[in-house]
Scaffold this active site. Structure first.
Site, short mmCIF file in Angstrom:
data_model
loop_
_atom_site.label_atom_id
_atom_site.label_comp_id
_atom_site.label_asym_id
_atom_site.label_seq_id
_atom_site.Cartn_x
_atom_site.Cartn_y
_atom_site.Cartn_z
N ASP A 34 0.86 -1.20 0.00
CA ASP A 34 0.00 0.00 0.00
C ASP A 34 0.89 1.24 0.00
OD1 ASP A 34 -3.28 0.20 0.93
OD2 ASP A 34 -2.08 2.03 0.73
N LEU A 158 -16.91 -10.20 -3.43
CA LEU A 158 -17.16 -10.25 -1.98
C LEU A 158 -18.04 -9.10 -1.52
CD1 LEU A 158 -15.39 -8.05 -0.09
CD2 LEU A 158 -13.52 -9.54 -0.74
N GLU A 160 -19.01 -6.68 1.73
CA GLU A 160 -18.51 -6.25 3.04
C GLU A 160 -19.36 -6.90 4.12
OE1 GLU A 160 -18.07 -1.99 3.32
OE2 GLU A 160 -17.19 -1.93 1.32
N ASN A 216 -23.12 -6.22 -10.39
CA ASN A 216 -23.53 -5.14 -9.48
C ASN A 216 -24.72 -4.36 -10.05
OD1 ASN A 216 -21.73 -5.87 -7.56
ND2 ASN A 216 -20.43 -4.06 -7.70
N CYS A 268 -19.64 0.52 -3.60
CA CYS A 268 -19.65 -0.28 -4.84
C CYS A 268 -20.87 -0.02 -5.71
CB CYS A 268 -19.55 -1.76 -4.48
SG CYS A 268 -18.09 -2.12 -3.49
C1 UGA Z 1 -21.63 -5.43 -3.40
C2 UGA Z 1 -21.95 -6.76 -4.09
O1 UGA Z 1 -22.99 -7.43 -3.40
C3 UGA Z 1 -20.72 -7.66 -4.10
O2 UGA Z 1 -21.00 -8.85 -4.82
C4 UGA Z 1 -19.58 -6.90 -4.77
O3 UGA Z 1 -18.39 -7.68 -4.77
C5 UGA Z 1 -19.32 -5.62 -4.03
O4 UGA Z 1 -20.52 -4.81 -4.03
C6 UGA Z 1 -18.23 -4.89 -4.72
O5 UGA Z 1 -18.42 -4.44 -5.86
O6 UGA Z 1 -17.09 -4.87 -4.21
P1 UGA Z 1 -21.51 -4.66 -0.86
O7 UGA Z 1 -21.39 -3.27 -1.38
O8 UGA Z 1 -20.59 -5.11 0.22
O9 UGA Z 1 -21.34 -5.73 -2.05
O10 UGA Z 1 -22.98 -4.79 -0.28
P2 UGA Z 1 -24.33 -5.56 -0.57
O11 UGA Z 1 -24.49 -6.59 0.46
O12 UGA Z 1 -24.50 -5.96 -1.99
O13 UGA Z 1 -25.34 -4.38 -0.24
C7 UGA Z 1 -25.30 -3.16 -0.99
C8 UGA Z 1 -26.36 -2.22 -0.52
O14 UGA Z 1 -27.63 -2.67 -0.95
C9 UGA Z 1 -26.47 -2.03 0.98
O15 UGA Z 1 -26.68 -0.67 1.25
C10 UGA Z 1 -27.66 -2.87 1.38
O16 UGA Z 1 -28.29 -2.38 2.52
C11 UGA Z 1 -28.53 -2.73 0.15
N1 UGA Z 1 -29.44 -3.87 -0.09
C12 UGA Z 1 -28.94 -5.10 -0.34
C13 UGA Z 1 -30.80 -3.67 -0.09
O17 UGA Z 1 -31.28 -2.55 0.14
N2 UGA Z 1 -31.63 -4.72 -0.34
C14 UGA Z 1 -31.15 -5.96 -0.58
O18 UGA Z 1 -31.98 -6.87 -0.80
C15 UGA Z 1 -29.78 -6.16 -0.60
#
Ligand code: UGA
Length: 548
Positions: A34, A158, A160, A216, A268
């Site tokens: 880093d 992945l 978070e 995504n 993301c």
């Molecule tokens: C997301 C993708 O799910 C991963 O597969 C991807 O690797 C990652 O982005 C990335 O590009 O690095 P992440 O941002 O950690 O992962 O979070 P998610 O669990 O997907 O949730 C994203 C947002 O959507 C959160 O604010 C969550 O609260 C919201 N969400 C998720 C909803 O409002 N409803 C759902 O049914 C699912």
């Protein structure tokens, strides 16, 4: 190469640190790199600079075993590694929807001229289409190893909060390669998950990089779809939770990613859909992805809707009100506040004149750096203390477990907005709370307005002394069945009696206060359809609900 390949990981954010620690746990020698010396020093000391469940023990185990180390030195990394993973950030470019590839470019430009022996450079950062091809062409001309230095693309999926599990047991490994050798090298790196049955999908690099942003974009679309349906539910009286449940049971649709609420945020999804749409437009395919602008707009509307619900819950205005906020992280299991819908709603409510008290189990430090003006409290109870409205904005499990009876004693008014559908609505209503959630039918008792300033609440506790909890008043005077067209529903809240009335020619629900004045009412829809909260004015002539 007879020994196992040695790995480097450039960029030690959520992705890079999880990747480095997980690969070390699989027995590889890994060097994390880093440009931020303090970050590299902290990681070398076993300190994770962010919250990610299960990652710190893995980090420390790797350091103890001598398989994992961190550095700022590109020459040391180039000398060490056979496979170089690039995991640096690709944030949104300020003032545009496009991706800012500055970090990727500077990592590549720093590393490539140092590559003197055959190696594989693997892009893992999320990038717009066309990036892999551009860097794949540049690499042999920039690296002293020439064509011995090859580029591949291996996107990361992945989430978070689940980084360790998602890295060690991903749904799939996508290997975007130009040669069999590159595919074989990636097979060796992922040998353990592949042996456990994880599918290994070999594609060209252009497809691999697109798989990531397309995934995504699809997830964002699914979330915005159900949130758009929540908007429709609010005008039809349907219940978005039941709708999502019924839709999700269709295997072609699936329930994952179909949770309605406050919408998506984080580092993301929001920036990736914007970058993809911007790139598609540059490539002349803007029309194909123009719907992503609507996905973004639906998502932004959730935040505005939540502010409106908060205002309603607080009695029709936010200025001067105390609002308790549970959760500021963009999702539970994370301290990430990048583009957090929860934090934005909290800040907007504060800007509208409310005093906002906040609690989050992990994200308060980060939030207080960006919004020092919010009042950070040490517990759920602290955030709820004296609140005129309580908002659940991030669905941490401890919030779902909160006891509505205990919290009722702390607040000034029992009004809760459950932005994430994380609470048992019936339990909260049974404890006397005015429960609201986006896309769900209103409280049968409605209870709009409070403290005497709301519209549409004729007579509801008008003149109730300021500062005295509204729920303290209103004995259950009217619980006997009513004659004629009114009768009592089975789940009348303690302070109001809920009546069924014939008004406007339909059987409707009305919450009546102790003087028999309706405070709110819902249409009772024909059999088979659920009741919709009515926006029509209370018909004056039917306004009084006579008891006995
Ligand atoms: C997301 C993708 O799910 C991963 O597969 C991807 O690797 C990652 O982005 C990335 O590009 O690095 P992440 O941002 O950690 O992962 O979070 P998610 O669990 O997907 O949730 C994203 C947002 O959507 C959160 O604010 C969550 O609260 C919201 N969400 C998720 C909803 O409002 N409803 C759902 O049914 C699912």
């Amino acid at each position: 190469m007879s020994r196992r390949p040695r790995l480097t990981v450039f960029g030690t954010g959520y992705l890079g640190t999880a990747h480095a620690a997980c690969l070390a746990s699989l027995g590889f020698e890994v060097l994390g790199v880093d440009v931020d010396a303090a970050r590299a020093r902290g990681l070398q000391a076993g300190i994770l600079p962010f919250y990610e469940p299960g990652l710190e023990p893995l980090l420390r185990a790797g350091l103890r075993a001598g398989r994992l180390a961190f550095t700022t030195s590109y020459p040391a990394a180039a000398e060490f590694g056979d496979v170089h993973f690039i995991c640096v950030g690709t944030p949104q470019r300020p003032g545009s929807g496009g991706a800012d590839l500055t970090q990727f470019e500077s990592c590549f430009a720093g590393l490539a001229p140092l590559l003197h022996r055959p190696c594989l450079v693997v892009g893992k950062s999320t990038v717009p289409p066309g990036t892999a091809a551009a860097y794949g062409q540049r690499l042999p001309g920039t690296a002293p190893a020439g064509t011995g230095a090859e580029l591949a693309w291996n996107p990361e999926f992945l989430r978070e909060g689940h980084a360790v599990a998602d890295t060690l047991r991903p749904d799939r490994v996508v290997a975007g390669v130009w040669s069999d050798h590159a595919a074989a090298t990636l097979r060796e790196v992922y040998a353990e998950p592949l042996a456990a049955g994880v599918p290994f999908l070999v594609t060209d690099p252009a497809t691999a990089e697109l798989v990531k942003v397309a995934a995504n974009a699809f997830l964002a679309t699914k979330i915005s779809f159900i949130n758009a349906m929540a908007e429709v539910c609010e005008v039809t009286g349907a219940d978005v939770l039941s709708l999502a449940d019924a839709l999700g049971r269709d295997p072609r649709i699936g329930g994952a990613g179909l949770r309605p609420g406050l919408g998506f945020g984080g580092g993301c999804l929001p920036k990736d859909i914007r970058a993809l749409a911007a790139r598609a437009a540059e490539l002349g395919a803007g029309e194909a992805l123009s719907f992503l602008h609507e996905i973004d707009a639906i998502n932004q509307r959730r935040r505005t809707r939540l502010v409106d619900l908060a205002r309603e819950a607080a009695g029709g205005r936010l200025d001067g009100r105390r609002v308790g906020v549970l959760g500021v992280a963009f999702k539970p299991g994370s301290d990430d506040i990048r583009d957090s819908p929860a934090l934005e709603v909290a800040a907007r409510i504060q800007a509208l004149g409310a005093r906002v008290a906040v609690f989050d189990p992990a994200a308060m430090d980060r939030a207080s750096q960006v919004h020092p003006d919010l009042d950070y409290r040490g517990s759920v109870l602290g955030a709820a203390r004296d609140a005129d409205a309580l908002l659940l904005l991030t669905e941490w499990p401890e919030f779902s477990a909160a006891d509505p009876v205990v919290l009722a004693k702390a607040v000034a008014r029992r009004a809760i907005v459950d932005a994430r559908h994380a609470l048992d609505a019936a339990a909260w209503r049974d404890s006397g709370w005015d429960y609201r959630a986006p896309g769900r039918p209103g409280d049968p008792a409605g209870l709009p307005g409070a403290l005497g300033d709301s519209a549409g609440a004729p007579g509801a506790l008008a003149g109730h002394p300021a500062g005295v909890p509204r729920h303290a008043a209103g004995p259950r005077e009217a619980e006997e069945p009513l004659p004629g067209r009114c009768d009592l529903t089975r789940r009348a809240p303690k302070r109001f009696a809920v009546k069924r009335l014939d008004i406007y020619g339909s059987s409707s629900m009305a919450a009546c206060d102790r003087r028999g004045l309706p405070s709110a009412w819902n249409w009772r829809a024909p059999p088979g359809r659920s009741a919709a909260p009515s926006t029509r004015p209370w018909p004056r002539r039917a306004a009084r609900c006579r008891y006995g």
